[in-house]
Design an enzyme around this catalytic site. Structure first.
Site, PDB file in Angstrom:
ATOM      1  N   GLU A 285       0.820  -1.207   0.000  1.00  0.00           N
ATOM      2  CA  GLU A 285       0.000   0.000   0.000  1.00  0.00           C
ATOM      3  C   GLU A 285       0.856   1.260   0.000  1.00  0.00           C
ATOM      4  O   GLU A 285       0.634   2.184  -0.790  1.00  0.00           O
ATOM      5  CB  GLU A 285      -0.914   0.006   1.232  1.00  0.00           C
ATOM      6  N   ASP A 289       1.092   3.989  -3.089  1.00  0.00           N
ATOM      7  CA  ASP A 289       0.772   5.407  -2.919  1.00  0.00           C
ATOM      8  C   ASP A 289       1.917   6.294  -3.408  1.00  0.00           C
ATOM      9  O   ASP A 289       1.712   7.253  -4.164  1.00  0.00           O
ATOM     10  CB  ASP A 289       0.489   5.716  -1.443  1.00  0.00           C
ATOM     11  N   SER A 478      -7.184   2.619  -3.614  1.00  0.00           N
ATOM     12  CA  SER A 478      -5.871   3.000  -3.097  1.00  0.00           C
ATOM     13  C   SER A 478      -4.996   3.593  -4.182  1.00  0.00           C
ATOM     14  O   SER A 478      -4.073   4.351  -3.883  1.00  0.00           O
ATOM     15  CB  SER A 478      -5.150   1.781  -2.519  1.00  0.00           C
ATOM     16  N   ASP A 525     -17.519  11.742 -17.813  1.00  0.00           N
ATOM     17  CA  ASP A 525     -18.687  11.240 -17.100  1.00  0.00           C
ATOM     18  C   ASP A 525     -18.824   9.745 -17.380  1.00  0.00           C
ATOM     19  O   ASP A 525     -19.038   9.336 -18.521  1.00  0.00           O
ATOM     20  CB  ASP A 525     -19.940  11.985 -17.558  1.00  0.00           C
ATOM     21  N   GLY A 539     -24.186  12.455 -15.050  1.00  0.00           N
ATOM     22  CA  GLY A 539     -23.971  13.344 -13.914  1.00  0.00           C
ATOM     23  C   GLY A 539     -23.388  12.590 -12.735  1.00  0.00           C
ATOM     24  O   GLY A 539     -22.588  11.663 -12.891  1.00  0.00           O
ATOM     25  N   ASP A 541     -23.096  10.067  -9.560  1.00  0.00           N
ATOM     26  CA  ASP A 541     -23.612   8.790  -9.072  1.00  0.00           C
ATOM     27  C   ASP A 541     -22.720   8.294  -7.939  1.00  0.00           C
ATOM     28  O   ASP A 541     -21.598   8.772  -7.750  1.00  0.00           O
ATOM     29  CB  ASP A 541     -23.703   7.743 -10.185  1.00  0.00           C
TER      30      ASP A 541
END
Length: 719
Positions: A285, A289, A478, A525, A539, A541
Site C-alpha cells: 500500500e 501510494d 488505493s 462522465d 452526472g 452517481d
C-alpha cells in the site's frame, strides 16, 4: 421562567494490531462512584463490543495508552469561515490560516489543556505528548487507573465474525467530571479493535513479474491529460497517510524504470512508529501510494507519515499533519467502515480535517474496495450497506474507482469498477456544496470523483511479493486517491505561478464546475457499470461520483473560474417579508404552530410580536423558515436578534437552535448560550447572490427542563 404548556401551544396553533494477554492476573477494581458529577461521552465505545463475546477482565496492571481529544472553540464561526474561504467571490476566499491562527481562533486554549492535564495526573496517569495544535493529549496508565479515571471497565472480547479475533475494550461509555464536559470531546485508545485496512486490490496471485505489467506513468498521465497540465509538482508537498512502511530501494527501482526523479522521500514518525526497517503486510500500500504520486507529480516532495494502526495513532497522525503544515495535499488509502469505527475517533480526526480545510490543505481519500458493502472485511459484515471513513468526511474528496481503457497512451473509454466504494454516510449530513444532477437525500454521499482502480486495468507497481520484490499489478481505490493527490500537486504549482490560492478543500470547487457548462469538458462522465446497490448514470452517481479528470481542462477551469467580487451594481434593499413578525401572523414565513407569539412571557425585541421556539420542558421541535431570492451581483447580509433562556444548568448542550441558509449550517446555538436580553447575529450570504435560498431556524428541545429560543427583527440587506 416556567416551561410553556404543550396544551396551550396546541391551542395557539482493521484488524487488531495487537492481541492482549488473557493470562490470570489481578482484576481491575470496579469504578468507584465519584462524588463529583460526571458526564458520559456516549460515542466512546467501539461498535465491535455489541457483536462480540466478553471473556474476562483486562489485567489491572496492563498498560493502556489513551488520546483525550479536546473540543474546538467558536464552531459556528469556524463553519462560516470554512464556507467563505472555499467560495470564490467572498472576501475571505483563498485567505487560509496558519496553524497558529487556527489555534488562536478555534483551538482549545492552553487553560483547557492545563485543566485536562491536571485531571489526568490526579488520576495517576502519565501525561505524554500534547499535539502542537492543542487538540489531543496522550496519556498512559494501568487498566485499573484508566478505568477509574474514565468511569468505565476494560474487558477482553473475542469477535466471532472475525475468526475469533481477540481485543480489549471499555464495556460502557467513558465519563469525565462535569467540569470537563465543555472541554473534552472524546477519549480514544480504550479499545484496540483496529479496523483500518488498505484499499488495495490485486488480480490473482501476487507472484512478482520480472518486467512491468499494467499501466505505467505514460498511460495514466496520457489518459487523463495529466501530462498536459504543464507542471511536474515542483515546490509542492504531498503527505502520505500510512500505517506501515516501505523500502526506499523499491521506490528507486520504480523511478529508474520509468525515468523519474524528484526530491528524496522522507518518513515522519507518529507516536514513535517507523516500519521501514521491517515493513509489514501494508508495505504494498505504502509503495503504491508513493509510486503513483511520483508518476503524476515527480518533482513533488513526499512526506510519508507512519502511525500505529489504532484509533489513537490515527488521531495523532491527523493532528500532527495539520499542525506541521508542511504539505498542501494529503493522500489517504486506508480506512474503515463507518458502522465499525468508534464514533469519537471519527470526530477527533474530522476536527483535524476542519483545520486542514482552514489551512488550505486538500485531502483525497480512497472510497473503498467493497462497493456499497464497506463492512465486508470487518465486524458488521457484507450484509450491511455502508461507506468508508475517512472518505465520508465532508472535508475529504472521496475517490471512487473505474476500469480504464486506453488507445496507446490516450483515453479510450471507462466503466465503473464493480466493487468501487460508494453510498450514503450515516455520520455526516450533506454539505452545502453537494448539489447537482444525480445528487439526492439529506446525508453526505460518496464518492465525489474517481479514476482507474480495477485491478483488471491495474497499475505497474514495484513492491514486495510473496517471496521477493518485483513488479506487481495493483488496483483499488488505493491507486485512485494518490492519482488525484498527484494532480492536486500539479494544480498547486500552477496556481502559485498564477498568483492564485492553492486548491485547498477541493469539493466546493469541483462541484461548482460539475454544475456548470464546463462539466463535459473537465470530467469524463462514466455512465456504464454499477456496484452492489448503485448504478452509474449521467452526472453524479454513488459509484464514480462526477467521473474522472480531464486534467488540463480542469486546471484551466479552476484557475479561470474565480468569480469576481460583487460589482456594486445592486439596488439596496431589505428582502425578508414580515421581518419583525408584527403582522401577527406567520406569512410569508413558514412556521410550526404557535411560534409567532405576542405573549408577555417572552418580550419581543421590538414591537409586540416575535418567533418563540420551544420552551416546553419536554421533547419538542419548532421551525421558522422563509425563501428569498438574492439578486446577482449583490453583497448580502443576513441578521437577526436572538434571546435564549433556559432552566438547564451546566455546560452540556441539551437543547439546540440551528440556523441554516439552504443546506449550509450558519450557526448552532444551545442552552449553553443563554443570556439576559437579546444579542444580534449576522452572516455574509453574498455567496448566494443570483440564487433563491431558504433561511431556516430549527429549535430542538430534549425531554426535560425548558429552553426558549426567541428570534425577532430579522433582515436580509443587499447592497
Amino acid at each position: 421562567m416556567r416551561p410553556r404548556s404543550l396544551a396551550l401551544a396546541s391551542a395557539l396553533a482493521v484488524l487488531p494490531l495487537t492481541v492482549v494477554s488473557l493470562g490470570v492476573s489481578t482484576a481491575q477494581a470496579a469504578p468507584t462512584p465519584n462524588a463529583t458529577a460526571r458526564v458520559a461521552l456516549p460515542q466512546t465505545v467501539t461498535p465491535a463490543v455489541a457483536h462480540s463475546n466478553k471473556k474476562g477482565d483486562v489485567p489491572a496492571e496492563q498498560q493502556i495508552s489513551v488520546a483525550v481529544s479536546l473540543k474546538l472553540h467558536n464552531t459556528a464561526e469556524l463553519d462560516r469561515f470554512l464556507h467563505a474561504v472555499a467560495t470564490p467571490g467572498t472576501a475571505e476566499y483563498g485567505h487560509y490560516l496558519t496553524p497558529e491562527q487556527f489555534g488562536a481562533k478555534f483551538g482549545a486554549t492552553q487553560a483547557d489543556v492545563d485543566q485536562v492535564r491536571a485531571f489526568l495526573t490526579a488520576q495517576g496517569l502519565k501525561v505524554g505528548s500534547v499535539s502542537a495544535n492543542r487538540q489531543v493529549i496522550d496519556a498512559t496508565g494501568s487498566a485499573d487507573q484508566v478505568a477509574k479515571a474514565f468511569g468505565t471497565h476494560e474487558s477482553t472480547y473475542t469477535d466471532p465474525q472475525q475468526a475469533g479475533a481477540t481485543f480489549f475494550a471499555n464495556d460502557s461509555a467513558a465519563t469525565v467530571p462535569a467540569a470537563l464536559a465543555g472541554v473534552v470531546e472524546g477519549v480514544d485508545g480504550l479499545n484496540n479493535r483496529t479496523v483500518r485496512t488498505t484499499r488495495i486490490a490485486k488480480p490473482g496471485a501476487s507472484t512478482p513479474h520480472a518486467t512491468p505489467s499494467g499501466f505505467g506513468p505514460a498511460q495514466y498521465d496520457g489518459a487523463y491529460n495529466l501530462n498536459k497540465v504543464g507542471a511536474d509538482g515542483t515546490g509542492t508537498t504531498v503527505a502520505l497517510w500510512e500505517f506501515d512502511g516501505y523500502k526506499s530501494t523499491n521506490l528507486s527501482t520504480y523511478d529508474s524504470q520509468f525515468g523519474l526523479s524528484g526530491p528524496a522521500i522522507s518518513t515522519v514518525s507518529v507516536d514513535g512508529a517507523n516500519y521501514d526497517s521491517k515493513p509489514g503486510e501494508g508495505q504494498g500500500e505504502v509503495e503504491l501510494d508513493s509510486e503513483i504520486v511520483r508518476g503524476v507529480a515527480p518533482k513533488a516532495t513526499q512526506l510519508i507519515y507512519e502511525a500505529p494502526n489504532s484509533d489513537q495513532g490515527e488521531i495523532d497522525m491527523a493532528a500532527k499533519i495539520v499542525a506541521d503544515n508542511r504539505a498542501s495535499v494529503i493522500s489517504i488509502s486506508w480506512g474503515s467502515c463507518e458502522p465499525d469505527t468508534t464514533a469519537s475517533s471519527m470526530t477527533a480526526v474530522n476536527n483535524s480535517f476542519k483545520q486542514a480545510a482552514a489551512q488550505g490543505i486538500s485531502i483525497f481519500s480512497a472510497s473503498g474496495d467493497d462497493g456499497s458493502k464497506d463492512c465486508t472485511r470487518s465486524t458488521s459484515g457484507a450484509s450491511v450497506t455502508a461507506v468508508d471513513f475517512p472518505a465520508s468526511s465532508p472535508y475529504n474528496t472521496s475517490v471512487g474507482g473505474t476500469n480504464l481503457k486506453v488507445s496507446g497512451n490516450a483515453y479510450s473509454s471507462e466503466s465503473a469498477w464493480s466493487t468501487a466504494g460508494g453510498g450514503v454516510s450515516t455520520q455526516y449530513a450533506k454539505p452545502s456544496w453537494q448539489t447537482g444532477t444525480g445528487v439526492s437525500g439529506t446525508m453526505r454521499t460518496v464518492p465525489d470523483v474517481s479514476s482507474n482502480a480495477d485491478p483488471a486495468s491495474g497499475f505497474a507497481i514495484y513492491t514486495q511479493g510473496t517471496s521477493s520484490a518485483g513488479w506487481q499489478v495493483y488496483g483499488g481505490t488505493s491507486a485512485a486517491a494518490p492519482l488525484w493527490s498527484g494532480y492536486a500537486a500539479l494544480f498547486n504549482q500552477k496556481a502559485k505561478a498564477a498568483a492564485q490560492p492553492v486548491l485547498g478543500e477541493a469539493n466546493p470547487k469541483l462541484y461548482s464546475l460539475a454544475n456548470s457548462s464546463s462539466y463535459g469538458s473537465v470530467f469524463h462522465d462514466v455512465t456504464t457499470g454499477r456496484n452492489q446497490d448503485f448504478s452509474t448514470k449521467a452526472g453524479y452517481d454513488q459509484v464514480t461520483g462526477w467521473g474522472t479528470p480531464v486534467a488540463d481542462a480542469l486546471t484551466t477551469a479552476l484557475l479561470g473560474g474565480t468569480t469576481p467580487p460583487p460589482s456594486g451594481n445592486c439596488t439596496a434593499a431589505q428582502l425578508i417579508g414580515n421581518a419583525g413578525f408584527e403582522t401577527g401572523s406567520a406569512a410569508p414565513w413558514t412556521t410550526s404552530s404557535g411560534v409567532v407569539d405576542n405573549s408577555a412571557s417572552e418580550a419581543a425585541h421590538g414591537g409586540s410580536w416575535k418567533a418563540w421556539m420551544d420552551g416546553y420542558g419536554s421533547a419538542h421541535s419548532d421551525s421558522v423558515s422563509q425563501t428569498v431570492s438574492i439578486p446577482a451581483g449583490c453583497k448580502a447580509t443576513f441578521s437577526f436578534w436572538m434571546h435564549i433562556d433556559t432552566a438547564e444548568t451546566g455546560s452540556t448542550a441539551y437543547d439546540k437552535l440551528t440556523v441554516q441558509a439552504g443546506s449550509t449550517t450558519l450557526a448552532t446555538y444551545s442552552n449553553v448560550n443563554a443570556a439576559t436580553g437579546y444579542v444580534q447575529k449576522s452572516f455574509d450570504l453574498s455567496a448566494f447572490a443570483g440564487q433563491s435560498v431558504t433561511l431556516k431556524f430549527t429549535g430542538t428541545e430534549d425531554s426535560s427542563l425548558q429552553t426558549s429560543f426567541v428570534i425577532d427583527d430579522t433582515a436580509l440587506n443587499v447592497s
